[in-house]
Design a protein around this motif. Structure first.
Motif, PDB file in Angstrom:
ATOM      1  N   VAL A  67      -9.543  -1.045   5.996  1.00 16.21           N
ATOM      2  CA  VAL A  67      -8.180  -1.821   6.126  1.00 16.21           C
ATOM      3  C   VAL A  67      -8.402  -2.946   6.791  1.00 16.21           C
ATOM      4  O   VAL A  67      -7.674  -3.800   6.720  1.00 16.21           O
ATOM      5  CB  VAL A  67      -7.202  -0.856   6.626  1.00 16.21           C
ATOM      6  N   ASP A  68      -9.300  -2.987   7.620  1.00 16.18           N
ATOM      7  CA  ASP A  68      -9.536  -4.151   8.598  1.00 16.18           C
ATOM      8  C   ASP A  68     -10.351  -5.235   7.571  1.00 16.18           C
ATOM      9  O   ASP A  68     -10.050  -6.400   7.876  1.00 16.18           O
ATOM     10  CB  ASP A  68     -10.550  -3.938   9.696  1.00 16.18           C
ATOM     11  N   LEU A  70     -12.003   4.346   7.421  1.00 16.18           N
ATOM     12  CA  LEU A  70     -10.896   3.843   7.028  1.00 16.18           C
ATOM     13  C   LEU A  70     -10.353   2.575   7.682  1.00 16.18           C
ATOM     14  O   LEU A  70      -9.774   1.584   6.961  1.00 16.18           O
ATOM     15  CB  LEU A  70      -9.794   5.050   7.055  1.00 16.18           C
ATOM     16  N   ALA A  71     -10.689   2.630   8.863  1.00 14.61           N
ATOM     17  CA  ALA A  71     -10.444   1.501   9.765  1.00 14.61           C
ATOM     18  C   ALA A  71     -11.201   0.384   9.350  1.00 14.61           C
ATOM     19  O   ALA A  71     -10.354  -0.724   9.396  1.00 14.61           O
ATOM     20  CB  ALA A  71     -10.292   1.940  11.465  1.00 14.61           C
ATOM     21  N   ILE A 100       0.816  -1.239   0.071  1.00 15.47           N
ATOM     22  CA  ILE A 100       0.070  -0.005   0.003  1.00 15.47           C
ATOM     23  C   ILE A 100       0.791   1.372  -0.136  1.00 15.47           C
ATOM     24  O   ILE A 100       1.718   1.208   0.757  1.00 15.47           O
ATOM     25  CB  ILE A 100      -0.919  -0.063   1.430  1.00 15.47           C
ATOM     26  N   ARG A 102     -11.020 -10.223  12.194  1.00 14.61           N
ATOM     27  CA  ARG A 102     -11.963  -9.705  13.197  1.00 14.61           C
ATOM     28  C   ARG A 102     -12.851  -8.922  12.380  1.00 14.61           C
ATOM     29  O   ARG A 102     -12.835  -8.533  11.235  1.00 14.61           O
ATOM     30  CB  ARG A 102     -11.289  -8.830  14.166  1.00 14.61           C
ATOM     31  N   PRO A 103     -14.168  -9.095  12.952  1.00 11.24           N
ATOM     32  CA  PRO A 103     -15.279  -8.553  12.476  1.00 11.24           C
ATOM     33  C   PRO A 103     -15.376  -6.881  12.516  1.00 11.24           C
ATOM     34  O   PRO A 103     -14.714  -6.533  13.359  1.00 11.24           O
ATOM     35  CB  PRO A 103     -16.635  -9.034  13.239  1.00 11.24           C
ATOM     36  N   THR A 139      -0.032  -4.424   3.602  1.00  9.47           N
ATOM     37  CA  THR A 139       0.517  -3.551   4.872  1.00  9.47           C
ATOM     38  C   THR A 139       1.530  -4.366   5.930  1.00  9.47           C
ATOM     39  O   THR A 139       2.039  -3.719   6.678  1.00  9.47           O
ATOM     40  CB  THR A 139      -0.564  -2.841   5.813  1.00  9.47           C
ATOM     41  N   ARG A 159      -4.604  -5.720   4.051  1.00 19.21           N
ATOM     42  CA  ARG A 159      -4.134  -6.235   5.048  1.00 19.21           C
ATOM     43  C   ARG A 159      -2.810  -6.793   4.811  1.00 19.21           C
ATOM     44  O   ARG A 159      -1.674  -6.644   5.553  1.00 19.21           O
ATOM     45  CB  ARG A 159      -5.109  -7.176   5.968  1.00 19.21           C
ATOM     46  N   GLY A 193       0.510  -5.796   8.183  1.00 19.28           N
ATOM     47  CA  GLY A 193       0.026  -5.624   9.544  1.00 19.28           C
ATOM     48  C   GLY A 193      -0.462  -6.801  10.362  1.00 19.28           C
ATOM     49  O   GLY A 193      -0.256  -7.961   9.757  1.00 19.28           O
ATOM     50  N   VAL A 194      -0.967  -6.785  11.288  1.00 22.01           N
ATOM     51  CA  VAL A 194      -1.617  -7.744  11.920  1.00 22.01           C
ATOM     52  C   VAL A 194      -2.919  -8.368  11.185  1.00 22.01           C
ATOM     53  O   VAL A 194      -3.468  -7.754  10.268  1.00 22.01           O
ATOM     54  CB  VAL A 194      -2.306  -7.466  13.080  1.00 22.01           C
ATOM     55  N   THR A 195      -2.714  -9.641  11.209  1.00 18.68           N
ATOM     56  CA  THR A 195      -3.740 -10.356  10.281  1.00 18.68           C
ATOM     57  C   THR A 195      -4.792 -11.237  10.753  1.00 18.68           C
ATOM     58  O   THR A 195      -5.427 -11.788  10.033  1.00 18.68           O
ATOM     59  CB  THR A 195      -2.775 -11.315   9.316  1.00 18.68           C
TER      60      THR A 195
END
Lengths: 253, 213
Positions: free
Chosen positions: B188-189, B184-185, B129, B205-206, B198, B195, B200-202
Motif C-alpha cells: 500500500v505504500d 501489505l504495508a 479500495i 517514502r521509500p 484510500t 494510496r 490516506g497520507v500521500t
C-alpha cells in the motif's frame, strides 16, 4: 525495534491483527478494515441452503437410526434444489393439502381454514393412495421421471446414471464438476460415489422411507390458492419430513 | 441480502454467542441463521483467497458439514469460528488437491486466487479500495502469511486459535502474520493507486518496511 514512522513493530502488528486498528487514515489499517468489513450483498446467498441442511441434520438426529442414507440424500438434494425452492415450497403446501384431503385430515378441502395446510403428509398415512399419477408425491416406488419425487430423489439417481454412464472416462475428473457436488455430498465423499451409486441404482425401485415433495402433483391445483397462504414456517411438525422452509429463498446461485 | 438483526423470530437472540447456544441446544433455526450471518461473510472471504471463484461452492459444502455436526461441537463462539474455519479450510485444500490432479483443465497454479490486474490504473483509481481489492492484495502474499492474516483479521481468531486451524504453533502463525502485514504495508505504500484511493497520507517514502522486524 523500528525506526519507521509507521512503527509496525510486533506490538503494533499484533494490535492490528487483533482488530484494534490503530489510527484511521492509515492505509494498512484501511486495507484490513475493508477485508473484515460487514457482510455485503451476495455473501449470504447460501443461507437458505445452510438452514435447510441444519433442519435436515436435526431430523436425522431425531429419526436415528432410521434410514440415515435417505436423509443424507435429502440433504444433498437441498443444495441442488435452490432453484426449485419456491416451487417446492408451493408444492409442499399443495401436496400437503392433497394428502390431507385424501386421508381425511383436512376439515375443509378447499382451504376454508388456511392455517391448517402444511401438515400431516408423512409416515403415518403412507400406506395407501393407489390413485393415479398425482400420487407421485408420496409414492415411494419411483418410476424415474415421474413428477413426484420420492427419495433419494431422481436427481441423485440421475446423477448416478450420468456418473456411471461416464465409466471408462475419467471419473475423478467428472466428479470435479459442480454438477456432481450433490452426489459427492450424498455419498459422503468422492471415493464413495462408486459404491453409493451402485447401491442406489440397484435399489432404485424399492426405496422406502422418508419422502420428499419437490414438485407440485399435477392434480393438486385446487389446493394452491388458499393453502399457499398457510405458514410454511410451521414446519417441522413432528411428523413432517418436508425439507422446505419459508419461501424466502435465494434462487440465484 | 443484508444482515437485519431485527428480522429473526421472536425470542431468537441476535447475539451470535447466544445464537450458538440456542442453535445447539434447541435446534433453533433462526438462531442458526444468526450464526450463519455472523460467520459466513468472513468464512467466504477466507475461502476466496484460498480457492478463488470456487469459494462459494466450498463454503456451501462447509456449511453442510457445520450444520450436520453442530450438535457435536463443544465450545464458545470463538471456538466455533475456529471450528468453522478448520472445516472450510479442509474442504478448500481438498478442492485444491483435486484441481491439481486435473492436468488439462487446471488453470490454477500454485498461486492463490487470481488477483485483479492492478494495471487497470484508471479503474482502480476510481474505485476506492474495497473488500475485494483488500482480499486481492492479501491473496498476493505467500499462503502461510495470507492465511495467518485472514484468520486473525477476518475470522477474528487469536494467534492460538489461528494456530489450531493451521496445525501450527502459535509463534509460527504470529510470525507469518507479522510478515504478511509488513508486506501489505509495503504494497500500500508503494502503490500510488492504492494510496490515492484510500485517501490516506500521500507523502512519498521509500519502502523501507522490509528492514523492520
Amino acid at each position: 525495534m523500528s525506526t519507521h514512522r509507521r512503527h509496525l513493530d510486533r506490538r503494533t502488528a499484533e494490535q492490528m491483527l487483533n482488530g484494534a486498528l490503530v489510527t484511521s487514515g492509515d492505509q494498512l489499517n484501511d486495507l484490513l478494515a475493508h477485508a473484515a468489513a460487514p457482510a455485503r450483498d451476495g455473501e449470504l446467498a447460501g443461507e437458505h441452503a445452510a438452514v435447510m441442511a441444519f433442519r435436515a441434520a436435526r431430523l436425522e438426529t431425531a429419526l436415528v437410526p432410521r434410514q440415515p442414507s435417505m436423509l443424507k440424500a435429502l440433504l444433498a438434494k437441498l443444495i441442488t434444489a435452490k432453484i426449485a425452492a419456491v416451487a417446492a415450497a408451493l408444492a409442499v403446501v399443495a401436496g400437503g393439502v392433497v394428502a390431507a384431503a385424501a386421508t381425511g385430515y383436512l376439515p375443509s378441502p378447499l382451504g376454508g381454514d388456511s392455517t391448517v395446510a402444511p401438515v400431516r403428509s408423512s409416515a403415518p398415512t403412507s400406506s395407501t393412495r393407489p390413485s393415479s399419477a398425482d400420487a407421485g408425491e408420496r409414492d415411494n416406488h419411483d418410476a424415474p421421471g415421474s413428477s413426484g419425487s420420492p427419495s433419494p430423489s431422481p436427481s441423485l439417481t440421475g446423477l448416478c446414471d450420468a456418473y456411471t454412464a461416464g465409466a471408462g472416462s475419467e471419473h475423478g475428473k467428472a466428479l470435479d464438476s459442480p454438477a456432481f457436488g450433490a452426489l459427492i455430498t450424498a455419498a459422503g465423499g468422492k471415493d464413495k460415489v462408486d459404491g453409493y451409486c451402485a447401491t442406489l441404482l440397484t435399489h432404485r425401485p424399492g426405496q422406502g422411507g422418508v419422502t420428499v415433495t419437490t414438485a407440485p402433483p399435477p392434480g393438486a391445483d385446487e389446493g394452491h390458492g388458499h393453502s399457499g397462504n398457510g405458514s410454511p414456517t410451521s414446519h417441522p411438525s413432528p411428523n413432517t419430513n418436508h425439507p422446505t422452509g419459508p419461501p424466502t429463498t435465494h434462487p440465484s446461485h | 441480502m443484508s444482515v437485519r438483526p431485527g428480522d429473526n423470530g421472536p425470542g431468537t437472540p441476535d447475539d451470535p454467542s447466544a445464537a450458538l447456544r440456542a442453535a445447539q441446544e434447541d435446534g433453533d433455526e433462526d438462531a442458526f441463521r444468526v450464526l450463519y450471518r455472523a460467520v459466513q461473510p468472513n468464512l467466504l472471504r477466507y475461502l476466496r483467497v484460498l480457492v478463488g471463484d470456487d469459494a462459494e461452492d466450498v463454503a456451501s459444502e462447509a456449511w453442510l458439514h457445520i450444520a450436520r455436526d453442530l450438535a457435536t461441537f463443544r465450545g464458545d463462539l470463538d471456538g466455533f469460528r475456529g471450528w468453522a474455519a478448520t472445516i472450510a479450510r479442509n474442504r478448500a485444500l481438498d478442492h485444491l488437491r483435486q484441481q491439481r490432479r486435473r492436468p488439462v483443465s487446471s488453470e490454477q497454479d500454485e498461486q492463490l486466487a487470481e488477483v485483479p490486474a492492478r494495471e487497470d490504473t484508471a479503474e482502480s483509481a476510481v474505485n476506492a479500495i474495497g473488500t475485494d481489492e483488500a482480499l486481492a492484495l492479501i491473496a498476493t502474499l505467500p499462503r502461510d502469511q495470507a492465511e495467518a492474516v485472514l484468520l486473525r483479521v477476518v475470522m477474528g481468531l487469536d494467534a492460538a486459535g489461528a494456530a489450531r486451524v493451521l496445525g501450527k504453533r502459535a509463534g509460527a502463525v504470529r510470525t507469518a502474520a507479522h510478515r504478511g502485514l509488513r508486506k501489505l504495508a509495503d504494497l500500500v505504500d508503494t502503490d500510488p493507486e492504492i494510496r490515492r484511493s484510500t485517501g490516506g497520507v500521500t507523502q512519498t517514502r521509500p519502502p523501507t518496511l522490509k528492514e523492520v522486524r
